[in-house]
Design a protein around this motif. Structure first.
Motif, PDB file in Angstrom:
ATOM      1  N   LEU A  56       0.840  -1.195   0.000  1.00 35.72           N
ATOM      2  CA  LEU A  56       0.000   0.000   0.000  1.00 35.72           C
ATOM      3  C   LEU A  56       0.875   1.245   0.000  1.00 35.72           C
ATOM      4  O   LEU A  56       1.904   1.306   0.686  1.00 35.72           O
ATOM      5  N   LEU A  57       0.457   2.262  -0.777  1.00 37.50           N
ATOM      6  CA  LEU A  57       1.106   3.567  -0.743  1.00 37.50           C
ATOM      7  C   LEU A  57       0.242   4.475   0.134  1.00 37.50           C
ATOM      8  O   LEU A  57      -0.883   4.823  -0.227  1.00 37.50           O
ATOM      9  N   VAL A  58       0.782   4.843   1.287  1.00 39.09           N
ATOM     10  CA  VAL A  58       0.031   5.615   2.285  1.00 39.09           C
ATOM     11  C   VAL A  58       0.569   7.044   2.314  1.00 39.09           C
ATOM     12  O   VAL A  58       1.773   7.258   2.474  1.00 39.09           O
ATOM     13  N   ALA A  59      -0.326   8.035   2.166  1.00 37.15           N
ATOM     14  CA  ALA A  59       0.055   9.451   2.220  1.00 37.15           C
ATOM     15  C   ALA A  59      -0.855  10.168   3.214  1.00 37.15           C
ATOM     16  O   ALA A  59      -2.069   9.972   3.196  1.00 37.15           O
ATOM     17  N   VAL A  60      -0.257  10.978   4.068  1.00 44.08           N
ATOM     18  CA  VAL A  60      -1.022  11.769   5.042  1.00 44.08           C
ATOM     19  C   VAL A  60      -0.562  13.220   4.924  1.00 44.08           C
ATOM     20  O   VAL A  60       0.641  13.496   4.890  1.00 44.08           O
ATOM     21  N   LYS A  61      -1.516  14.134   4.866  1.00 52.95           N
ATOM     22  CA  LYS A  61      -1.197  15.557   4.753  1.00 52.95           C
ATOM     23  C   LYS A  61      -1.969  16.348   5.793  1.00 52.95           C
ATOM     24  O   LYS A  61      -3.153  16.096   6.020  1.00 52.95           O
ATOM     25  N   TYR A  62      -1.284  17.309   6.429  1.00 54.22           N
ATOM     26  CA  TYR A  62      -1.919  18.179   7.425  1.00 54.22           C
ATOM     27  C   TYR A  62      -2.483  19.411   6.726  1.00 54.22           C
ATOM     28  O   TYR A  62      -1.764  20.131   6.036  1.00 54.22           O
ATOM     29  N   LEU A  63      -3.791  19.636   6.883  1.00 47.93           N
ATOM     30  CA  LEU A  63      -4.453  20.799   6.303  1.00 47.93           C
ATOM     31  C   LEU A  63      -4.452  21.905   7.356  1.00 47.93           C
ATOM     32  O   LEU A  63      -5.301  21.933   8.248  1.00 47.93           O
TER      33      LEU A  63
END
Length: 541
Positions: free
Chosen positions: A290-297
């Motif tokens: 799995l390619l997991v990406a997390v971004k803080y808005l």
């Protein structure tokens, strides 16, 4: 002009005239007694002051001048010393009343300068000013009280009555013209503004609903999971992709909603550091990559998680790796033999033989380049060892130019170098094989994918404290903006129609990217279609 200013100007003008008379009296008086005899019955006060502030004559303190304070600090005296004349209105501690003072610097017959000061009683004017100010204060206070009571008992009630009429009119569905007929045009104008504002808001709300529905459909149609987490770390929105990763609760904290610890750990890192993260993880339970990406808005203080299943991509890469390894071993030996025989046939007679010989050699060269790409990518997969040794730039340059000399000559191209090294002998501490392979691939691409009459490739090398910065710029076809993100993928080639006459495997730039990563560097690409490309990369020493 204010009343106080008018009184002050009048007093100043009077005292100024008196000062002129005093100056004339001083000139005609033979003695101080004679001078005083002229002034003793005058209600104005006359004072003669030396420039240092000492009082030498005072008509109302005659013969007591020695006991008087120095007048050098009096406002009217200071102003006279600075400008020649001075004026002030203040309370006199000596005479116990408000007085107006006028001072002027003059010169006697002996050429000595002194100050003549005249003053008059200002009590009557001062009292009149205070009385008028009091009347004004009382007038405006009364006016404000009157306005307040009018507003409270009439205007406010009238306004509420009109607002109630507007409400009833709207409820009954009456037109705005019904309000015009009652003569309250300002109410009508106000209502028209509110109506326009409400109409605009309703249109905006409708558009927002459409955009919201459109976005919802787009999110639902993508093949990756999207999860929105609020500032309290609760899940607030999720699409339907990859539902097997979640428990399917409502408003659960992310660590309870997400099933797998590998994904939870990445989210936690983003929450702790408030930075965007992207990582590949392998879930052994699911046997999936799995390619997991997390971004803080930052604006909304929220986090957005995206998860993409890349298992098939990984499997395809594995197949490609095996294919590369096998085909490299199969092709290298026969290609070497073919090239050797063709070289031996160069002296054979006959125009046809020459023609076929050239065709065969060109194809062999192409196949050899393909084979070398396969071998390089295979080496990268099997070994990530870095062998740093001091090598002169001239040696590196010579090796690269020997590799690309054929294509430069064929396309009438040229290579330009700009080198700025700290070592005075021009040595670089690099992995010779990897560095030359990187330069060869980038420079060769800049010449091959070039439709100019004279392809030019510029190489700039700058040595910094702990790394090298290298820039390779060409004037070739450039890369479309839509293709830049994929250009470093294995086997990827830009628009086959544009490069159908160019042999290649689509591995060259992939090899470059992986070698730079092994060398601890970073690679950036800027390109404009039709103008060329600039590759900038770094390498640790």
């Amino acid at each position: 002009m204010r009343l106080s200013d008018l009184h002050g100007e009048l007093a100043k003008r009077t005292l100024k005239e008196d000062s002129s008379l005093i100056e004339n009296l001083l000139k005609i008086s033979d003695t101080e007694e004679q001078f005083h005899s002229y002034l003793k019955d005058v209600d104005k006060r006359v004072t003669i002051i030396q420039l240092d502030g000492k009082v030498i004559y005072d008509s109302m303190m005659y013969e007591l001048e020695e006991s008087m304070d120095y007048h050098s600090k009096r406002p009217e005296v200071l102003e006279a010393l600075e400008k020649g004349t001075g004026f002030d209105i203040r309370y006199s501690n000596t005479l116990k009343n408000m007085r107006a003072y006028y001072s002027v610097v003059t010169r006697d017959s002996d050429g000595e300068d002194y100050i003549v000061r005249t003053s008059l009683n200002y009590e009557r004017e001062y009292s009149e000013i205070k009385r008028i100010l009091l009347y004004e204060l009382l007038f405006f206070l009364t006016l404000n009280i009157f306005i307040y009571f009018c507003y409270k008992n009439y205007l406010k009630g009238h306004l509420f009555l009109k607002i109630e009429e507007i409400r009833k009119t709207l409820e009954e569905g009456a037109e705005v013209t019904d309000i015009y007929s009652k003569g309250d045009l300002w109410i009508s104008e106000f209502w028209k503004i509110v109506s326009e504002w409400q109409k605009t808001n309703l249109e905006n709300m409708k558009q927002l609903e459409l955009d919201k529905e459109r976005l919802k459909r787009i999110i639902s149609s993508v093949d990756m999971s999207i999860l929105l987490i609020d500032e309290n770390l609760n899940t607030v929105m999720k699409n339907d992709a990859l539902n097997f990763l979640y428990r399917g609760g409502n408003q659960l904290p992310y660590y309870r909603e997400v099933k797998h610890i590998e994904i939870i750990d990445i989210i936690k890192k983003c929450v702790d550091k408030k930075v965007a993260l992207k990582e590949e993880v392998y879930i052994s339970e699911l046997k999936k990559y799995l390619l997991v990406a997390v971004k803080y808005l930052k604006l909304n203080k929220q986090y957005i998680l995206t998860v993409k299943d890349i298992t098939r991509n990984k499997e395809m890469l594995e197949v490609q790796k095996n294919f590369i390894s096998n085909i490299s071993h199969e092709l290298k030996t026969p290609l070497t033999n073919i090239k050797g025989y063709l070289i031996a046939l160069e002296d054979a007679p006959g125009e046809m033989k020459d023609y076929f010989l050239n065709v065969a050699k060109n194809n062999v060269d192409k196949l050899e380049n393909i084979t070398m790409d396969f071998l390089n990518i295979s080496k990268l997969e099997n070994s990530r060892v870095v062998n740093l040794t001091p090598v002169s730039f001239e040696k590196l340059k010579g090796d690269v130019e020997r590799s690309i000399d054929g294509i430069l000559t064929k396309k009438n191209g040229r290579a330009v170098y700009s080198v700025n090294l700290l070592d005075e002998n021009g040595y670089m501490k690099v992995d010779f094989d990897k560095f030359t392979t990187i330069l060869k691939n980038l420079m060769e691409n800049g010449v091959i994918y070039n439709d100019k009459e004279e392809p030019v490739v510029k190489v700039d090398i700058m040595e910094l404290y702990d790394h090298y910065k290298i820039t390779v710029t060409d004037n070739g076809m450039g890369i479309p903006e839509t293709e830049i993100d994929n250009i470093f993928d294995r086997f990827y080639r830009v628009d086959k129609a544009r490069t159908s006459n160019v042999a290649g495997t689509g591995l060259g730039l992939s090899i470059v990217a992986e070698m730079i990563d092994i060398l601890g560097g970073k690679l950036k690409l800027k390109s404009e279609e039709g103008k060329g490309s600039t590759f900038t990369f770094t390498m640790l020493k």
